[in-house]
Motif scaffolding. Sequence first.
Motif, PDB file in Angstrom:
ATOM      1  N   UNK A  45      -3.736  -4.379  12.443  1.00  0.00           N
ATOM      2  CA  UNK A  45      -4.017  -3.896  11.091  1.00  0.00           C
ATOM      3  C   UNK A  45      -2.876  -2.979  10.662  1.00  0.00           C
ATOM      4  N   UNK A  46      -2.321  -3.250   9.491  1.00  0.00           N
ATOM      5  CA  UNK A  46      -1.293  -2.407   8.907  1.00  0.00           C
ATOM      6  C   UNK A  46      -1.943  -1.553   7.832  1.00  0.00           C
ATOM      7  N   UNK A  47      -1.623  -0.262   7.835  1.00  0.00           N
ATOM      8  CA  UNK A  47      -2.168   0.645   6.830  1.00  0.00           C
ATOM      9  C   UNK A  47      -1.026   1.517   6.322  1.00  0.00           C
ATOM     10  N   UNK A  48      -0.982   1.719   5.001  1.00  0.00           N
ATOM     11  CA  UNK A  48       0.050   2.595   4.456  1.00  0.00           C
ATOM     12  C   UNK A  48      -0.123   3.981   5.051  1.00  0.00           C
ATOM     13  N   UNK A  49       0.985   4.548   5.483  1.00  0.00           N
ATOM     14  CA  UNK A  49       0.963   5.878   6.083  1.00  0.00           C
ATOM     15  C   UNK A  49       1.164   6.916   4.992  1.00  0.00           C
ATOM     16  N   UNK A  50       0.337   7.950   5.013  1.00  0.00           N
ATOM     17  CA  UNK A  50       0.441   9.021   4.036  1.00  0.00           C
ATOM     18  C   UNK A  50       0.599  10.349   4.756  1.00  0.00           C
ATOM     19  N   UNK A  51       1.795  10.970   4.680  1.00  0.00           N
ATOM     20  CA  UNK A  51       1.964  12.271   5.330  1.00  0.00           C
ATOM     21  C   UNK A  51       1.017  13.319   4.764  1.00  0.00           C
TER      22      UNK A  51
END
Length: 181
Positions: A45-51
């Motif tokens: 699963x790919x998920x957008x990373x949010x710092x």
Amino acid sequence: MKATGIVRRIDDLGRIVIPKEIRRTLRIREGDPLEIYTDSNGEVIFKKYSPIGEMTPFATQYAEVLYKASSMPTVICDRDHVVAVAGVSKKEFLERRITQALEDLMESRKSFSATGSESSVNPIEGIDRKASVIYPIISSGDVTGAVIMLCSEESKSTSSSETDIKLVQTAASFLGKQMEE
């Protein structure tokens, strides 16, 4: 999980192309970081990373402090969604997408402060609430989100005070510095 019906092969360097339609729908841009998850069923699963998403508890506390100091509803977002709110319904605002107008403002690295004659910005999709002040969060030279002070519902004026502008500017600068460390 929803099947798209799209099948892609991994190339000899281990790369896979995410189709343009999916990137457009999920607002994935070139250079965006993606987190990779796996589960026991062999799914990837790919998920957008949010710092900023990593700092949600801290961002929520900061939003609450801004709200108490100014009595103006405060929203903190990453480049796609609202991650922290104070002074408005969390259920209604959290995880909502930001509007294209806010995305464009962040991309251009410009701040916004409402004046009586200036055009207004509606920062959150599906919510008819105008922004009083918007300041982008910049960390290590990259725009990672924004701090937004909304106009209060009772107030018919959309003008922002110099104090509100400085509060939001300070919050955005501080959050940006926190992400660098």
